[in-house]
Structures are given as C-alpha cells and as structure tokens.
Design a protein around this motif. Sequence first.
Motif, PDB file in Angstrom:
ATOM      1  N   VAL B  41       0.861  -1.185   0.000  1.00  0.00           N
ATOM      2  CA  VAL B  41       0.000   0.000   0.000  1.00  0.00           C
ATOM      3  C   VAL B  41       0.898   1.236   0.000  1.00  0.00           C
ATOM      4  O   VAL B  41       1.739   1.378   0.888  1.00  0.00           O
ATOM      5  CB  VAL B  41      -0.897   0.036   1.256  1.00  0.00           C
ATOM      6  N   GLU B  60      -4.202  -3.868   1.075  1.00  0.00           N
ATOM      7  CA  GLU B  60      -4.703  -3.094  -0.074  1.00  0.00           C
ATOM      8  C   GLU B  60      -6.228  -3.043  -0.070  1.00  0.00           C
ATOM      9  O   GLU B  60      -6.828  -1.991  -0.274  1.00  0.00           O
ATOM     10  CB  GLU B  60      -4.211  -3.719  -1.387  1.00  0.00           C
ATOM     11  N   GLN B  61      -6.826  -4.223   0.191  1.00  0.00           N
ATOM     12  CA  GLN B  61      -8.300  -4.266   0.238  1.00  0.00           C
ATOM     13  C   GLN B  61      -8.831  -3.359   1.349  1.00  0.00           C
ATOM     14  O   GLN B  61      -9.790  -2.606   1.160  1.00  0.00           O
ATOM     15  CB  GLN B  61      -8.761  -5.701   0.479  1.00  0.00           C
ATOM     16  N   ALA B  63      -7.413  -0.744   2.589  1.00  0.00           N
ATOM     17  CA  ALA B  63      -7.237   0.658   2.174  1.00  0.00           C
ATOM     18  C   ALA B  63      -8.327   1.054   1.163  1.00  0.00           C
ATOM     19  O   ALA B  63      -8.817   2.187   1.192  1.00  0.00           O
ATOM     20  CB  ALA B  63      -5.846   0.864   1.590  1.00  0.00           C
ATOM     21  N   ARG B  64      -8.700   0.128   0.286  1.00  0.00           N
ATOM     22  CA  ARG B  64      -9.784   0.425  -0.664  1.00  0.00           C
ATOM     23  C   ARG B  64     -11.110   0.625   0.042  1.00  0.00           C
ATOM     24  O   ARG B  64     -11.965   1.383  -0.388  1.00  0.00           O
ATOM     25  CB  ARG B  64      -9.940  -0.730  -1.670  1.00  0.00           C
ATOM     26  N   GLU B  65     -11.275  -0.073   1.146  1.00  0.00           N
ATOM     27  CA  GLU B  65     -12.568  -0.021   1.849  1.00  0.00           C
ATOM     28  C   GLU B  65     -12.583   0.984   2.991  1.00  0.00           C
ATOM     29  O   GLU B  65     -13.630   1.217   3.592  1.00  0.00           O
ATOM     30  CB  GLU B  65     -12.915  -1.413   2.394  1.00  0.00           C
ATOM     31  N   LYS B  68      -6.895   5.675   4.748  1.00  0.00           N
ATOM     32  CA  LYS B  68      -5.457   5.535   4.934  1.00  0.00           C
ATOM     33  C   LYS B  68      -4.946   6.798   5.612  1.00  0.00           C
ATOM     34  O   LYS B  68      -5.272   7.912   5.172  1.00  0.00           O
ATOM     35  CB  LYS B  68      -4.829   5.369   3.546  1.00  0.00           C
ATOM     36  N   LYS B 348     -10.891   0.975   8.944  1.00  0.00           N
ATOM     37  CA  LYS B 348     -12.059   0.563   8.173  1.00  0.00           C
ATOM     38  C   LYS B 348     -13.277   0.567   9.077  1.00  0.00           C
ATOM     39  O   LYS B 348     -13.264  -0.064  10.146  1.00  0.00           O
ATOM     40  CB  LYS B 348     -11.813  -0.851   7.631  1.00  0.00           C
ATOM     41  N   SER B 355     -14.942   4.879   1.571  1.00  0.00           N
ATOM     42  CA  SER B 355     -13.964   3.928   1.050  1.00  0.00           C
ATOM     43  C   SER B 355     -12.857   4.659   0.307  1.00  0.00           C
ATOM     44  O   SER B 355     -13.044   5.750  -0.236  1.00  0.00           O
ATOM     45  CB  SER B 355     -14.654   2.907   0.147  1.00  0.00           C
ATOM     46  N   ALA B 356     -11.688   4.057   0.299  1.00  0.00           N
ATOM     47  CA  ALA B 356     -10.516   4.575  -0.407  1.00  0.00           C
ATOM     48  C   ALA B 356     -10.211   6.036  -0.069  1.00  0.00           C
ATOM     49  O   ALA B 356      -9.744   6.801  -0.906  1.00  0.00           O
ATOM     50  CB  ALA B 356     -10.672   4.405  -1.917  1.00  0.00           C
TER      51      ALA B 356
END
Lengths: 507, 507
Positions: B41, B60-61, B63-65, B68, B348, B355-356
């Motif tokens: 990431v 990574e998932q 961070a997408r959801e 960060k 999260k 998200s993201a």
Amino acid sequence: MKKNWLVFFMFLSVVANAQKDLRPNIIVFLVDDMGVMDNSVPFCDSIMPLNKRFHTPNMEQMAREGMKFVNAYAQPVCTPSRVSMLTGMNAARTRVTSWTSPVKDDNTDVADSQFAPLDWNLNGLNPYESVPNMVNATPFPQLLKQAGYYTIHVGKAHWGSMGTPAASPYNMGFMVNISGHSGGHPQSYLSEQRYGNMPGKSQPQAVPDLEEYYDTGIFLTEALTREAIRAMETPIARNEPFYLNMAHYAVHLPIMADPRFVQKYYNAGLDSLEAQYASLIEGMDKSLGDIMKFLKEKKVENNTVIIFMSDNGGFDRRDKNINTHNAPFRSGKGSVYEGGIREPMIVKWPGMIASASINRSNVIIEDLFPTVLSIAGITRPKIIQKTDGVSLVPIFKNPQAILKDRLLIFHYPNKSASLKEEELLGINYYSALRYNNWKLLYRMRTQQFELYDLGKDIREVNNLAASHKTEVRRLAVLLGKALKDRNAQMPVSKATGKPVPFPDEIF
Amino acid sequence: MKKNWLVFFMFLSVVANAQKDLRPNIIVFLVDDMGVMDNSVPFCDSIMPLNKRFHTPNMEQMAREGMKFVNAYAQPVCTPSRVSMLTGMNAARTRVTSWTSPVKDDNTDVADSQFAPLDWNLNGLNPYESVPNMVNATPFPQLLKQAGYYTIHVGKAHWGSMGTPAASPYNMGFMVNISGHSGGHPQSYLSEQRYGNMPGKSQPQAVPDLEEYYDTGIFLTEALTREAIRAMETPIARNEPFYLNMAHYAVHLPIMADPRFVQKYYNAGLDSLEAQYASLIEGMDKSLGDIMKFLKEKKVENNTVIIFMSDNGGFDRRDKNINTHNAPFRSGKGSVYEGGIREPMIVKWPGMIASASINRSNVIIEDLFPTVLSIAGITRPKIIQKTDGVSLVPIFKNPQAILKDRLLIFHYPNKSASLKEEELLGINYYSALRYNNWKLLYRMRTQQFELYDLGKDIREVNNLAASHKTEVRRLAVLLGKALKDRNAQMPVSKATGKPVPFPDEIF
C-alpha cells in the motif's frame, strides 16, 4: 392513557428483573491427587488418625454448611477422571484410561512381558472431531458457555497432549484460561523457580500464565487462587452466572513445602516429606476459604454452588510406608482398591442443601456432568456422546435418598508402573465394580477375582471370593456387561494375540 | 384493553431490540516492528520500490474499503508505543520510554560514558497502584470490559516485566488472553520448535498458550489468527460487542521464513534474509484477510471497526544496508527520524468511513485510546491519568479534515544500542517534534537541533537548522514546554550531575 402507562411501568419492571440472570454460579473445586483421608473432615464413620494430622478448617466449614458424600469415587488416575468429569462418560467408554503425556502419541504405559501395548485414547479429549487415539465428546463448559455462562478455568487441565485440541482449555468451552495446558503436574510450586519457567530449564510441566507472580514469593496455590478471584469479578460485575473450574495443581508431586504452613507440621513432629505434604493440603484449604470469603463479600454466596472433589486417591508410594497414606483405605493412586479411587466430596448450595448433611449414595466423578448441567437449568443438552453419569441434584435435596443398585465402574487396562507388589496394591491391569456394598476386583493378569463387603470391611482385607462364588459370578456378569456396554478395551496377550476375556466370559 | 395490548407489544419490540447490543466491535490489528514501507500500500504520494517488493493484498483491500492515514506515528520502540496506546498518555508522560525487560528491575539501557543510568519506568504499566518504576494508569480495555465489551488479547503484550501486573493481559482488562506476556518477541515462530518452549531450552521469550499447535507445522502468525477467530465466536454468538487486540509477534526478530510464502520471494531474487522478512509480512497480511473474511461470514463486518497499525518503524539494522529498509524514510526502529516512528495506519468502518479515503492529519498511537473509547460510546471514562491523545472519530467522517497545529512528541532519553552511527541514525538520547510540516530533532548528547520541512523533504536530508534559527527557536519552545508539561525525564550528565536542559532552555 393512565392504564396504558400502568402497563408500561409494569413492563419496565419485568424487563429490569429479566436482565438479572438468576441462574446459580457453579464452582468445581478439584484437587489433584488428594486422598480421601488427606483432611480433617472425617469421611469415615469415626475420626481417623489421618484426620488429626491434617488441618483443613475451610473444608470443615464447607461440610458444616453443605452435604458430605461418604461414598464418592473417581478413576485411579487423573486424566481419566478429568475427561469423565467434562464428558459424563465413564473411563471405560472414553478409552482415556490412563494419564496422557504432554507429548503427542506418547504412550505413558510401561512395557509389559505379558501384554502388548494398548492402543488407548492416549492423546485425550477432542471436542471437534473423531480422530485416532482421542475420544470425541462435547465437554460441559461448552454447553454452559452457549447457555450464557461465563466459564473460567484455573489450574491443572490435563485433558490430553500438546499438538491436539486437548492441550487448550479454550477448546473445552472455557472463556478464560489461567495455567491450564497439557501438563499433569507443576514443574515447581515456587515463584522463585518461576513455577518451572527458568530460562533453559523449563520442561513441559512448567506452569504457564503466571509471570506476574515470578519472584514474588507467592506459592502456586495462592497465585491460582488470586487469579480465580480476579476472574470471577467480571461475571459478578455483569450479573452473569459463572462456572469456575478451580483445578489446583496441589497436592500432586513434586511435594514442596508451602512456607506459610509447613512449620506447624514440623513442630508436630511429622517426617519432613509428610510435613511438606500437609502444608500443600493446608494451602489448598486456605484457597477454598479465600474463595468462600470472596463469594460472601460479593454477596453471591447464596447463589453459588460449590462442589469439592479430588481426581484420584492419594499417592501412596511417596515413601516406603505404602498402604498407609490413605488408611484405613487400602493402597492409593493408580489402584482400584478404595485408597486409589475414593474421594473427599462435599457440596454446598445454600437454600437447596441442608447444612451438615451426609449422603451415603455411591457417586462417581462422571456424575458431575449431568449435575452441573442440571444446576444450570440445561436439561436437554445437545451432545454427541453417550453418557454414564447421573444428576445428583435430586439427592441434594434429600440427604436420606440413596441411589440404589448403581454400577460404579473402574477400568484400568493399562500399566502405570513396574511394581513387584502390583497385586498387593491393586495396580496395573485391573477392573473393579462397586455395587451397593459389594466391591468386586478383576485382575486381568491372572483373570482372578476378589470380593469385599465394604459394609463390614472397608479396609478390603477379607477377600470373600472363595466363599461367595455365586455372588462373584453375579457381580462379574454385571461388571462384564457394563464394560462391554461401554465398549471397553481389554489388554491383549502377547503369547496368544487374544484380548483378556471380559469378567463375565470366564465362567 | 386493545390499546393496552398495543402498548404491550410495542414494548416487547423495544425490549427485543434493546437486547441486541448495537455498539460496534473494535479490532486493533497491531503489527510489531513493521515499517511504513513494509507493504504494497503506498503511504507516500507515489509507489515506492519497497511497495513493489512486498505483497499485502489484504492491506490493499482494507485501504480500498477504508481510510489511509499517511502521517501516522508511534514512538521509536515498542513498549512505549504499546503503553501509550493502552493509556492515551504520551511516552514522555508515562516515562516508559524504552522497551521493558522480561526480568523485573532490569534496565535495558546500554551503559554510556556521558550519561548516568536513567531511572525510567522500566517495569512498565501498573493499572492497580503507584509504585516505583511503573506508570499507574487505567488501560482502555478495562473501561471497555466494564462497559460490557468482551475483551480479547491475542499475541504480543509487552507492557512490562515479570513479577509485576504488567506481565498479564488480564490485569489490563482483557477477559481472554492468548500468548500475551512480558516477552517482547517470539523465541521462535515455528511449531516444530514449540514457539520456543523446547524442554530445557526455553527462554523468557518462549510464546505461551499455544501447546495445541506444537509440532503441527502451523506458523506462529497462523496459530494466533486461528485463536483470535475462535475467541471472537463467543461474543458474536452472544450478541455482545467485542474488542480484539490482535497484536502479532510478526514481524519482529528473529526473522524466520513463513514457509507458506517465502519461495515467492526467493524466486523474485531477494536476498535470503529479506525473502524471509517479506514472508513474515505476507503471513501477517494473510491473517488480516482471514479476520476480515471471518467477520463477513459472521455477518458482523458492517458493525466492526478495524484499526491497522504498527508500533514503531521497521528494524533498519537487520543487515549492513542501514538507512534503506524504510526508504524513502530515514533510519528505522529506535530512531526519531521518520523511518523509526512513521507507521502504516488504515481504519475501516463501513458506513462511517468513506472507502478509499486518505487523511493527512498528523496522528499518533496514543490517539487510539480516546478513539476506541469514543467508538464504544464511552465519552466520559473514569480514569486516573492525564491523557494526550485525541479522538480521531470526527476526522473519520471527513477525509479532508485536518487536525491542525498538533504537537506530536517523540521522546527517547534512553540508550538502546552502542552505535558509532547514532547521530546519523537518530538513535539514543533524542527528542523530536512534528508540528504541521515541521520536524524538529533535539540531540541531547550535544544539545543540537535539526530542522526539516517534511512538506518538501520527506527524506530528512536537508537540515534547515542553521538557516531557520527563528523557526528552530519557536519549535524548541513548543517541544520544551510540551515535555515539561508531560513531566518528561532528561538524562543526567555524569560529569556535572545535572540533567540535560529541556530544548527551550538552551537559548
């Protein structure tokens, strides 16, 4: 609208009450290797010399406030008793018939010239799946947890070996685990020795989880008691019912002096080893007292059931005076004579059990399974095993009630020690039956019987087998059928490749 | 009556809802010694070479959801960060400024010719009482437990030494403890080495509680993950909110290959040690994925907050290529340069956090204390300490929100290693301040400052101290006052017997 509000407030009150869970708390206070005579409570009809040697004032108090069981039993060694307690199955059925090694697939049996190694469930209890050398069963803490109990294990577990689910109390349904693992005894009782966890010296019997107490001078028994008390605070604060498995490592070997109590026994002129042993006993008794005091302070005493018990007879070979440490009972740990299987058992349940009551029923450690579940109100548990224990709750309410014609089965198709005196001691390859006042022993090595009338001969010195052949045969049939019903294992002869016949098959 | 019944049923429905506790579950997923670059990431504005070396698809998932945090910090070493997290206090205030030894009263500081040994809180955190060499504070798991949360600790604890309450997670308010103790790293990651518990070989760093996994081939990271998942089942089944402190031993030394992942990195041509390190990282990432998958299967994903973080920078001296393992950031574990204190942080919280999203606020590990309590709805905790952290919940809801003018304080008046390069590495006797984009370092040994503009110079190579004297002075006053406000300790000169002046005192 007024009426509506009345209903509203009535309901509020119902809700508030419903939130307080009134199911009783349950404590099983299980001592390790404690013999029935290792205390100052007389479990015989009169006070015996050993009752004068030991000082257990808190057990005395518990007996004054509860019910004493004077015919309570377990298996001759620890793992079988512990697995039977958690599963409700007799040891003949679990096939966990001797103690398990901390190491997986390691048979603790001693090699024998007559019998081949037994393929018993030497890895212990597996709650998850059916695998070789483990018994697959639902342990009652799992059921209590599902029913909303807060389940705590403190102390010795010893339900099986490392590398299997048996090594962790969490797998048995405990939410809290302090110091339970695969080990069957403490490497040390001393904080100065970190209970065994000295760098570069620890063995599988090093007691886990007590780092807080290292080098504090706090004896193992005391550390476990403090942890148990701390753990009980959470469910009490939350108004949740709890189950505490207070399973002391005391009074198992290695016999080490509890410094708080030992001087008194030296002063009494006891042999050094015996003084240390007596101090282990009194330390354990202090723990019982501390827990009862805590329950009182927290005002939950009246809603807490305590069941006091041990897992096998007192270890009788700790010095050369064998056959004396459980006197008047014969032999000790490992034996199917009374000294190896008879247990001190007391149950306290304020309001339900009459104080200072005595019950003479023949009861056995697997009875704790249905008893505990019944106390918790779990009447139809969803379990995978067939059980042998019976609930003692009905006889709690009536000291005179006797569970008549019960078959108490003891089964040890293993070899725990190389001993010349195995026949004298009733150790290695024995089954036994207690049925009312009768006691039948079956020695697999010679396929011979002994018969005792415990109503008259509690010392088991007067073998009636030769003079009571009809009785022997009748009891042998009961024992044999019970063993076969439990799918029991018998040792296999090296010479013939055949198993020893069941007791009913040799007539 | 009809109306009454309506009220009655309405009320029933209210009651039924009230019984389901809707407070969110909270997981802090804390990795040990993981640097901000040890993953795929990008926590910098662009993808860096190290991001390509490591494979962390589950991070990574996440961070997408989730969100960060690209300016997240902790102290340069582990115990200070861990104690700050549990108490909300900055390390300067706890005086737990370096890592604690498993052995009580054992100063882990290295002897120094210039400074006398520091009398810091070297035994760690004591929730019960104020005693010498321990910080007395209320840890947040205690507050969560009191509020009805089911509190679980799994993995590395390291809040203090054996022989003190710090050695047991139960004392911090955890109801379940698996493998947490005084040890700061695992003796071994391997089940074949029983995680260190080999008879006669175990050291204080042998990982407790995992006997079930011995000799099964299950890597430590995986065993801890399975235990965490098992522990979460209880509160989920009971509809109780839970807090999980998922504190992996990975990726601390000893660097050992996780056999599930290492071959890939050998194949990629990595140096042997680096391949092993990358496998530790990917094993940790798999754990994160397994936990997220479990939450989804149990249908509690949407009501569970996960906070991912590490406790200090990546260990930069694992081979001779110092100053490269956290590149582009300078130095590593133990240092107040960015490589020693910058952390990978992702949060999260479905439905609450976009998200993201990316947040650029300067945040620090003690912020987890008020943040976790705020998520749990505990707004006025009853605590004994003064705290420094601020709740991040308001900025969760708005990625653009910036916590402006925060003083992030790093304080290390200790000596962790004898190093010629200590100035180059920013290790031993340093304080530092991050204030918006400014970074001020105070080297106690020479009472010199370094100043960096992180907005332009993330590598900390362009020291502006000589050219920006006014700024240095302004920031030194802020740092000095903050340290004094926190009652920080400064090392004492052997020659003069006087403490090093605070940064604001030397002008």
